[in-house]
Design a protein around this motif. Structure first.
Motif, PDB file in Angstrom:
ATOM      1  N   GLN A   1      13.780  60.330  47.704  1.00  0.00           N
ATOM      2  CA  GLN A   1      14.528  61.356  48.430  1.00  0.00           C
ATOM      3  C   GLN A   1      13.735  62.649  48.570  1.00  0.00           C
ATOM      4  O   GLN A   1      14.288  63.697  48.902  1.00  0.00           O
ATOM      5  CB  GLN A   1      15.858  61.622  47.723  1.00  0.00           C
ATOM      6  CG  GLN A   1      16.788  60.417  47.737  1.00  0.00           C
ATOM      7  CD  GLN A   1      18.080  60.667  47.003  1.00  0.00           C
ATOM      8  OE1 GLN A   1      19.043  61.195  47.579  1.00  0.00           O
ATOM      9  NE2 GLN A   1      18.129  60.305  45.731  1.00  0.00           N
TER      10      GLN A   1
ATOM     11  N   GLU B   1      19.265  51.111  51.343  1.00  0.00           N
ATOM     12  CA  GLU B   1      18.567  51.816  52.420  1.00  0.00           C
ATOM     13  C   GLU B   1      17.309  52.516  51.907  1.00  0.00           C
ATOM     14  O   GLU B   1      16.263  52.503  52.565  1.00  0.00           O
ATOM     15  CB  GLU B   1      19.491  52.828  53.087  1.00  0.00           C
ATOM     16  CG  GLU B   1      20.589  52.229  53.962  1.00  0.00           C
ATOM     17  CD  GLU B   1      21.746  51.673  53.154  1.00  0.00           C
ATOM     18  OE1 GLU B   1      22.603  50.991  53.745  1.00  0.00           O
ATOM     19  OE2 GLU B   1      21.785  51.910  51.923  1.00  0.00           O
ATOM     20  N   LEU B   2      17.406  53.091  50.707  1.00  0.00           N
ATOM     21  CA  LEU B   2      16.234  53.768  50.142  1.00  0.00           C
ATOM     22  C   LEU B   2      15.082  52.795  49.928  1.00  0.00           C
ATOM     23  O   LEU B   2      13.924  53.097  50.212  1.00  0.00           O
ATOM     24  CB  LEU B   2      16.597  54.437  48.814  1.00  0.00           C
ATOM     25  CG  LEU B   2      17.228  55.827  48.861  1.00  0.00           C
ATOM     26  CD1 LEU B   2      17.473  56.335  47.453  1.00  0.00           C
ATOM     27  CD2 LEU B   2      16.357  56.805  49.627  1.00  0.00           C
TER      28      LEU B   2
ATOM     29  N   SER C   1      14.591  50.050  51.457  1.00  0.00           N
ATOM     30  CA  SER C   1      14.159  49.443  52.728  1.00  0.00           C
ATOM     31  C   SER C   1      13.247  50.359  53.524  1.00  0.00           C
ATOM     32  O   SER C   1      12.569  49.912  54.461  1.00  0.00           O
ATOM     33  CB  SER C   1      15.387  49.071  53.578  1.00  0.00           C
ATOM     34  OG  SER C   1      16.177  48.116  52.926  1.00  0.00           O
ATOM     35  N   GLN C   2      13.243  51.620  53.178  1.00  0.00           N
ATOM     36  CA  GLN C   2      12.428  52.580  53.923  1.00  0.00           C
ATOM     37  C   GLN C   2      10.938  52.342  53.698  1.00  0.00           C
ATOM     38  O   GLN C   2      10.516  51.832  52.660  1.00  0.00           O
ATOM     39  CB  GLN C   2      12.768  54.011  53.489  1.00  0.00           C
ATOM     40  CG  GLN C   2      14.168  54.459  53.867  1.00  0.00           C
ATOM     41  CD  GLN C   2      14.488  55.835  53.288  1.00  0.00           C
ATOM     42  OE1 GLN C   2      13.672  56.422  52.578  1.00  0.00           O
ATOM     43  NE2 GLN C   2      15.663  56.341  53.595  1.00  0.00           N
TER      44      GLN C   2
ATOM     45  N   ALA D   1       8.960  54.526  53.036  1.00  0.00           N
ATOM     46  CA  ALA D   1       8.520  55.418  51.961  1.00  0.00           C
ATOM     47  C   ALA D   1       8.360  54.668  50.643  1.00  0.00           C
ATOM     48  O   ALA D   1       7.467  54.988  49.844  1.00  0.00           O
ATOM     49  CB  ALA D   1       9.511  56.568  51.796  1.00  0.00           C
TER      50      ALA D   1
END
Length: 295
Positions: free
Chosen positions: A184, A215-216, A218-219, A221
């Motif tokens: 984040q 979702e985090l 899957s990014q 990043a």
């Protein structure tokens, strides 16, 4: 097993020399044995012709654990003393390197080294997966990470299970910040926590529970972070969420170089293992094999 040593003189001045790696000196420096007791063991040793460790045990001044600790120290092998660390004593590799559980993890480490890590120059990221909770996934990930670090490999253990994080509890570290914070963009890379008493091992806890775990992960990043981590560490061990409950595990496995599946005897169903393996392959994950726990 014969325990050999090179303690030839019981001089206290020598016992205070941090460069001496004899069993007696190591035990005195670690506070497990007094200099006076070391001298008494040495005198008795000369009389009976036994080894230092065997003599100390026979006299009731040393335990088998003390001798094993000293041997591990001689070989620069990180070992913890029970009751002296915040690290969970469930981690057999950290506390009992001569036991059957630690030996089983060394065998697993050897198989991974020969069949995967050394066979593929890009192999660095290993995810540990299981079908459901309670099957020993975090236990395997933690012990395997300790085992790799004891080999001298700089190892990072990462908790990607945001909902049911376990690794921070195993190693007695805070979970206020971690992977979720990094994803984040709320922090920098200095969240790697060294594990006290175990050289070469670092842990990245899961961090605070985010509202969007899947979702985090899957990014892009997350993939970028893992790639960046490989510049600093020899091997990454990723603990994952339960694969048949959350889709996060497949995402993590896909971003790993390989995965191993953990099953628990009389707990994991065979059809769930088949489903899990098929699911991993379908999502592009590489499954090396499985680990069966018999407890």
């Amino acid at each position: 097993m014969k325990v050999r040593n090179n303690l030839e003189t019981p001089q206290i001045t020598h016992l205070e020399d941090d460069t001496d790696q004899s069993i007696g000196h190591i035990l005195v420096r670690s506070g497990r044995l007094s200099p006076e007791a070391a001298e008494e063991i040495h005198r008795r040793q000369k009389d009976n012709g036994l080894l230092f460790g065997e003599t100390g045990i026979a006299m009731g001044l040393l335990s088998r654990e003390d001798v094993e600790f000293a041997i591990a120290t001689q070989f620069d092998y990180s070992v913890l003393k029970r009751g002296s660390s915040k690290i969970s004593e469930d981690l057999a590799t950290a506390y009992d390197p001569f036991g059957s559980a630690a030996e089983a993890f060394r065998e697993l480490r050897t198989e991974l080294l020969l069949g995967w890590y050394e066979a593929d120059e890009n192999a660095k990221i290993l995810s540990v997966i299981s079908a459901r909770r309670g099957e020993g996934r975090s236990y395997v990930a933690a012990n395997l990470a300790v085992s790799f670090s004891q080999l001298g490999l700089k190892t990072l253990l990462v908790d990607t299970d945001f909902r049911n994080a376990r690794l921070h509890a195993y190693f007695g570290v805070p979970n206020r910040r971690g992977l979720s914070s990094l994803l984040q963009n709320k922090s920098t890379f200095n969240f790697f926590l060294p594990v006290n008493g175990i050289r070469n091992l670092f842990i990245l806890p899961s961090g605070p529970l985010p509202p969007n775990p899947q979702e985090l992960l899957s990014q892009g990043a997350f993939a970028d972070l893992l790639a960046e981590f490989t510049n600093y560490f020899d091997i990454l061990i990723l603990d994952t969420p339960a694969a048949l409950i959350y889709s996060d595990a497949a995402t993590v496995a896909k971003r790993s170089h390989a995965s191993i599946v953990v099953a628990r005897q009389d707990h994991t169903k065979a059809e769930e293992l088949t489903h899990l393996s098929d699911n991993m392959h379908r999502h592009g994950g590489k499954v090396l094999g499985s680990v069966l726990l018999d407890f």
